[in-house]
Every structure is written in structure tokens, then in C-alpha cells.
Design an enzyme around this catalytic site. Structure first.
Site, mmCIF file in Angstrom:
data_model
loop_
_atom_site.group_PDB
_atom_site.id
_atom_site.type_symbol
_atom_site.label_atom_id
_atom_site.label_comp_id
_atom_site.label_asym_id
_atom_site.label_seq_id
_atom_site.Cartn_x
_atom_site.Cartn_y
_atom_site.Cartn_z
ATOM 1 N N CYS A 140 5.973 6.454 3.850
ATOM 2 C CA CYS A 140 4.722 5.717 3.629
ATOM 3 C C CYS A 140 3.995 6.209 2.376
ATOM 4 O O CYS A 140 3.086 5.531 1.884
ATOM 5 C CB CYS A 140 3.809 5.839 4.839
ATOM 6 S SG CYS A 140 4.481 5.025 6.284
ATOM 7 N N GLU A 164 0.369 -4.437 11.683
ATOM 8 C CA GLU A 164 1.112 -4.017 10.504
ATOM 9 C C GLU A 164 2.601 -4.287 10.662
ATOM 10 O O GLU A 164 3.269 -4.735 9.735
ATOM 11 C CB GLU A 164 0.854 -2.525 10.277
ATOM 12 C CG GLU A 164 1.497 -1.961 9.035
ATOM 13 C CD GLU A 164 1.395 -0.446 9.004
ATOM 14 O OE1 GLU A 164 1.070 0.095 7.950
ATOM 15 O OE2 GLU A 164 1.637 0.197 10.052
ATOM 16 N N HIS A 166 0.847 -1.190 0.000
ATOM 17 C CA HIS A 166 0.000 0.000 0.000
ATOM 18 C C HIS A 166 0.881 1.238 0.000
ATOM 19 O O HIS A 166 2.107 1.158 0.088
ATOM 20 C CB HIS A 166 -0.976 0.011 1.201
ATOM 21 C CG HIS A 166 -0.366 0.364 2.517
ATOM 22 N ND1 HIS A 166 -1.076 0.864 3.578
ATOM 23 C CD2 HIS A 166 0.918 0.296 2.951
ATOM 24 C CE1 HIS A 166 -0.286 1.087 4.602
ATOM 25 N NE2 HIS A 166 0.937 0.747 4.255
ATOM 26 N N HIS A 175 4.899 0.157 -0.719
ATOM 27 C CA HIS A 175 5.739 -0.661 0.159
ATOM 28 C C HIS A 175 4.850 -1.752 0.746
ATOM 29 O O HIS A 175 3.622 -1.634 0.749
ATOM 30 C CB HIS A 175 6.371 0.197 1.267
ATOM 31 C CG HIS A 175 5.363 0.787 2.198
ATOM 32 N ND1 HIS A 175 4.722 1.987 1.943
ATOM 33 C CD2 HIS A 175 4.849 0.338 3.365
ATOM 34 C CE1 HIS A 175 3.868 2.239 2.924
ATOM 35 N NE2 HIS A 175 3.929 1.253 3.790
ATOM 36 N N ASP A 198 -4.420 -10.732 -0.159
ATOM 37 C CA ASP A 198 -3.095 -11.359 -0.150
ATOM 38 C C ASP A 198 -2.362 -11.149 -1.470
ATOM 39 O O ASP A 198 -2.913 -11.424 -2.544
ATOM 40 C CB ASP A 198 -3.232 -12.850 0.153
ATOM 41 C CG ASP A 198 -1.892 -13.489 0.482
ATOM 42 O OD1 ASP A 198 -1.038 -12.812 1.105
ATOM 43 O OD2 ASP A 198 -1.703 -14.663 0.122
ATOM 44 N N HIS A 199 -1.138 -10.645 -1.364
ATOM 45 C CA HIS A 199 -0.289 -10.346 -2.525
ATOM 46 C C HIS A 199 -0.902 -9.295 -3.453
ATOM 47 O O HIS A 199 -0.619 -9.279 -4.652
ATOM 48 C CB HIS A 199 0.067 -11.627 -3.309
ATOM 49 C CG HIS A 199 1.045 -12.499 -2.576
ATOM 50 N ND1 HIS A 199 0.695 -13.229 -1.475
ATOM 51 C CD2 HIS A 199 2.354 -12.737 -2.774
ATOM 52 C CE1 HIS A 199 1.752 -13.884 -1.029
ATOM 53 N NE2 HIS A 199 2.778 -13.598 -1.799
ATOM 54 N N HIS A 257 3.776 -4.979 3.637
ATOM 55 C CA HIS A 257 3.765 -5.421 5.037
ATOM 56 C C HIS A 257 3.341 -6.886 5.079
ATOM 57 O O HIS A 257 2.588 -7.349 4.227
ATOM 58 C CB HIS A 257 2.744 -4.634 5.863
ATOM 59 C CG HIS A 257 3.067 -3.188 6.000
ATOM 60 N ND1 HIS A 257 4.030 -2.700 6.840
ATOM 61 C CD2 HIS A 257 2.533 -2.098 5.393
ATOM 62 C CE1 HIS A 257 4.081 -1.384 6.754
ATOM 63 N NE2 HIS A 257 3.181 -0.991 5.872
#
Ligand code: NI
Length: 142
Positions: free
Chosen positions: A39, A130, A20, A45, A85-86, A47
Site C-alpha cells: 500500500c 475499498e 492513492h 495503486h 474520480d480518476h 481502487h
């Protein structure tokens, strides 16, 4: 003597990886960078998120369970993990479209998606971790 029902809390933990960036489209790039720092990085980037879904309720007299955790696992997989996811949360996730992809906004969106699938008991908390040091919890409050 009849046993009084006791309120219990049950939690399922799941995991997903996603990318995100924090970006407010009504601000200039400079304002975003000044406020969000790294950010806001335009190339995003990632997590490794841990998601905790907690229900509260009374165990059903027949099953002894609030909600079958196997069922809860499946609902979380289909409604949340398979969607996130991904993925790039800003770009790829329909239920986050038009929203700033902050952890705060993500937990509320997860709550709204899961709540209709809770068969017994009530959704109590969505907790999204996170990083080792940062997590957000939502209890369904206005
Ligand atoms: Ni981040």
C-alpha cells in the site's frame, strides 16, 4: 387520527475510481514499506470505490421525502465524485492535502464536505468500500 412521524434512513450509492498510497512522511521509506507493505508503493495503486451516503430523518409532509435523492446525488457528484474520480488522492485532491490518504481519513473528509449541504434530516453514515473485503464507516462521532 394524526399519524406519528417515523424516522427513516435513506442512502445514495455512488462510485469513483481513484489512486492513492499509504505513506507517513514522518517515517523513513523503509518504515513506511515495513508498516504499509504494498500500500506504500511509491507509484501508487488504484481502487474502484463504492460510496454510500446515508441520511436519517422524517419525511417532509409535502414531498414525502427526507431529502430528494436527485438533489443528494447532485451534491455528492459536485462535492465528492467530481473531486476524486480518476484522481490521485495524495496529489490531486485539495481537501486531502496534508493528510494520510487512508480510507479512514477519506470518509471523515467526505463527511465534512457533505454535511453543510444536507437540507433535511441529518447525515448518518459515510461508508466507503475499498475492496470486496474492506470498507470503512463514519457516523460523525468524535
Ligand atoms: Ni489502497
Amino acid at each position: 387520527m394524526e399519524k406519528k412521524p417515523k424516522l427513516v434512513y435513506i442512502t445514495r450509492k455512488e462510485h469513483f475510481n481513484a489512486a492513492h498510497r499509504l505513506y507517513n512522511p514522518t517515517w523513513s521509506d523503509e518504515q513506511n514499506e515495513a508498516f504499509f507493505g504494498k500500500c506504500a508503493n511509491k507509484n501508487y495503486h488504484g481502487h474502484n470505490f463504492d460510496l454510500y451516503v446515508t441520511l436519517k430523518g422524517y419525511a417532509d409532509a409535502n414531498s414525502g421525502m427526507v431529502m430528494d435523492l436527485k438533489k443528494l446525488k447532485l451534491v455528492i457528484k459536485e462535492q465528492i465524485v467530481d473531486q476524486l474520480d480518476h484522481m490521485n488522492i495524495n496529489e490531486d485532491v485539495p481537501f486531502m492535502k496534508g493528510q494520510l490518504a487512508s480510507i479512514e481519513n477519506i470518509v471523515v473528509a467526505i463527511w465534512d464536505r457533505l454535511e453543510p449541504f444536507i437540507e433535511n434530516g441529518k447525515l448518518h453514515c459515510i461508508k466507503l468500500v475499498e475492496t470486496e473485503r474492506n470498507y470503512v464507516e463514519y457516523f460523525g462521532e468524535e
